[in-house]
Design an enzyme around this catalytic site. Sequence first.
Site, mmCIF file in Angstrom:
data_model
loop_
_atom_site.group_PDB
_atom_site.id
_atom_site.type_symbol
_atom_site.label_atom_id
_atom_site.label_comp_id
_atom_site.label_asym_id
_atom_site.label_seq_id
_atom_site.Cartn_x
_atom_site.Cartn_y
_atom_site.Cartn_z
ATOM 1 N N THR A 81 -88.864 -1.467 -10.438
ATOM 2 C CA THR A 81 -89.813 -2.244 -9.643
ATOM 3 C C THR A 81 -89.037 -3.194 -8.748
ATOM 4 O O THR A 81 -87.990 -3.711 -9.123
ATOM 5 C CB THR A 81 -90.892 -2.958 -10.490
ATOM 6 O OG1 THR A 81 -91.955 -3.377 -9.629
ATOM 7 C CG2 THR A 81 -90.359 -4.133 -11.268
ATOM 8 N N CYS B 150 -93.207 -13.070 -9.868
ATOM 9 C CA CYS B 150 -93.692 -12.005 -10.762
ATOM 10 C C CYS B 150 -92.712 -11.753 -11.900
ATOM 11 O O CYS B 150 -91.530 -12.077 -11.815
ATOM 12 C CB CYS B 150 -93.892 -10.703 -9.991
ATOM 13 S SG CYS B 150 -95.138 -10.781 -8.688
ATOM 14 N N HIS C 142 -95.343 -4.709 -13.758
ATOM 15 C CA HIS C 142 -95.019 -5.681 -12.714
ATOM 16 C C HIS C 142 -96.156 -6.703 -12.719
ATOM 17 O O HIS C 142 -97.198 -6.498 -12.102
ATOM 18 C CB HIS C 142 -94.911 -4.977 -11.357
ATOM 19 C CG HIS C 142 -94.457 -5.875 -10.248
ATOM 20 N ND1 HIS C 142 -93.433 -5.511 -9.416
ATOM 21 C CD2 HIS C 142 -94.873 -7.099 -9.823
ATOM 22 C CE1 HIS C 142 -93.252 -6.486 -8.510
ATOM 23 N NE2 HIS C 142 -94.125 -7.448 -8.746
#
Length: 163
Positions: free
Chosen positions: A24, A30, A47
Amino acid sequence: MAEPSIVLGMADLYVARAPVKLITLGLGSCIGLVVFDPLAKIAGMAHIMLPDSRGLKGSEKVGKFADTAVPAIIDEMLKQGANRSRIKAKIAGGAQMFALPGSSPEFLTVGAKNVRETTVRLARLGIALVASDTGGNKGRTIEFSTSNWMLKIKTLGKGINEI
């Protein structure tokens, strides 16, 4: 033989059997959550964008929030044959990306809140967090390989770290 790569976008959640590389990109505040059972050869990645889904409509992706992503990814691993007692977790991300003049301090702590909520949810489910690379103010990209169960973290301006 090279591992096939699966690239997850924001709010995505994916569980797969080895051999696979889960990737990712663009982790700022995040969290990139990786969970794995090396004996069953099952790994998952989420994610996570925000700490909790309270007060939001149910149309959001389950992987978007720590409070929904953590139990969902563990449930999916168990469905695919993982054993809860062997599942381990690694996380990266949770940076404080911006300092906006005049904004409330609460607004700026999304990364820290994401780290806290993800670790709390893992602990509640009895999942050991064995490694993390969180905080700071730089974006990260992560790759998790089931060939060696290592999480490779590429941090802008800092290089590569493996945990």
